[in-house]
Scaffold this motif. Structure first.
Motif, PDB file in Angstrom:
ATOM      1  N   ALA A  33      34.895 -30.025 -14.156  1.00 39.08           N
ATOM      2  CA  ALA A  33      35.232 -31.439 -14.199  1.00 39.08           C
ATOM      3  C   ALA A  33      34.573 -32.122 -12.992  1.00 39.08           C
ATOM      4  CB  ALA A  33      36.739 -31.630 -14.126  1.00 39.08           C
ATOM      5  N   MET A  34      34.272 -33.400 -13.154  1.00 42.32           N
ATOM      6  CA  MET A  34      33.688 -34.183 -12.063  1.00 42.32           C
ATOM      7  C   MET A  34      34.549 -35.418 -11.844  1.00 42.32           C
ATOM      8  SD  MET A  34      31.039 -32.577 -10.980  1.00 42.32           S
ATOM      9  CE  MET A  34      30.313 -33.872  -9.958  1.00 42.32           C
ATOM     10  N   GLY A  35      34.647 -35.815 -10.596  1.00 47.90           N
ATOM     11  CA  GLY A  35      35.463 -36.982 -10.280  1.00 47.90           C
ATOM     12  C   GLY A  35      34.767 -37.916  -9.321  1.00 47.90           C
ATOM     13  N   TRP A  53      34.533 -31.290 -18.249  1.00 51.53           N
ATOM     14  CA  TRP A  53      33.210 -30.674 -18.229  1.00 51.53           C
ATOM     15  C   TRP A  53      32.446 -30.960 -19.534  1.00 51.53           C
ATOM     16  CZ3 TRP A  53      31.855 -27.441 -22.112  1.00 51.53           C
ATOM     17  CH2 TRP A  53      32.877 -26.815 -22.833  1.00 51.53           C
ATOM     18  N   SER A  54      33.176 -31.126 -20.638  1.00 54.99           N
ATOM     19  CA  SER A  54      32.520 -31.375 -21.927  1.00 54.99           C
ATOM     20  C   SER A  54      32.029 -32.810 -22.066  1.00 54.99           C
ATOM     21  CB  SER A  54      33.503 -31.082 -23.056  1.00 54.99           C
ATOM     22  OG  SER A  54      34.580 -32.019 -23.019  1.00 54.99           O
ATOM     23  N   ARG A  72      28.593 -38.352 -17.952  1.00 51.90           N
ATOM     24  CA  ARG A  72      27.832 -37.251 -17.372  1.00 51.90           C
ATOM     25  C   ARG A  72      26.724 -36.826 -18.305  1.00 51.90           C
ATOM     26  NH1 ARG A  72      31.948 -32.702 -16.122  1.00 51.90           N
ATOM     27  NH2 ARG A  72      30.087 -31.533 -15.521  1.00 51.90           N
ATOM     28  N   ASP A  73      25.681 -36.260 -17.710  1.00 49.37           N
ATOM     29  CA  ASP A  73      24.574 -35.687 -18.450  1.00 49.37           C
ATOM     30  C   ASP A  73      24.410 -34.264 -17.919  1.00 49.37           C
ATOM     31  OD1 ASP A  73      22.154 -34.863 -19.511  1.00 49.37           O
ATOM     32  OD2 ASP A  73      21.226 -36.813 -19.313  1.00 49.37           O
ATOM     33  N   GLY A 101      39.550 -26.930 -13.478  1.00 46.58           N
ATOM     34  CA  GLY A 101      39.613 -27.135 -14.912  1.00 46.58           C
ATOM     35  C   GLY A 101      40.406 -28.363 -15.287  1.00 46.58           C
ATOM     36  N   GLY A 102      40.258 -28.776 -16.503  1.00 51.27           N
ATOM     37  CA  GLY A 102      40.993 -29.916 -17.013  1.00 51.27           C
ATOM     38  C   GLY A 102      40.477 -31.212 -16.458  1.00 51.27           C
TER      39      GLY A 102
END
Length: 123
Positions: A33-35, A53-54, A72-73, A101-102
């Protein structure tokens, strides 16, 4: 360890737009995951947005909901934050971070951080 580099900050007028980018290198980007977080002078770092992440699921702070969009790419190892209808209270240093995660939203759930990019919104 992952390295994160933000770009795209700058000066905008109230009502304007900016697009932040965060390029990642190092450990696998596409499985985390990115924030985005921000920190204004004299204030604590606060959550802005996160993306799974998806790329399918996102969450936002109430203060930016409807104005900011995280995306995101994974092929480019890059996460974005499109900021529209900017307000002077959006002025802060913006940081991207890799999460667990999540869809984590707490600072302590993000082990890796970029150096930040300054966003200043004038009234």
């Amino acid at each position: 360890q992952v390295q994160l580099v933000e770009s795209g900050g700058g000066l905008a007028q109230a009502g304007g737009s900016l697009r932040l980018s965060c390029a990642a290198s190092g450990r696998t980007f596409s499985t985390h995951a990115m924030g985005w977080f921000r920190q204004a002078p004299g204030k604590e770092r606060e959550f802005v947005a996160a993306i799974h992440w998806s790329g399918v699921t996102t969450i936002y702070a109430d203060s930016v909901k409807g104005r900011f969009t995280i995306s995101r790419d994974n092929a480019k190892n890059t996460v974005y934050l499109q900021m529209n209808s900017l307000k002077p209270e959006d002025t802060a240093v913006y940081y991207c971070a890799t999460g667990a995660g999540g869809l984590p939203s707490r600072v302590d759930q993000y082990p890796d951080w970029g150096q930040g990019t300054q966003v200043t919104v004038s009234s």
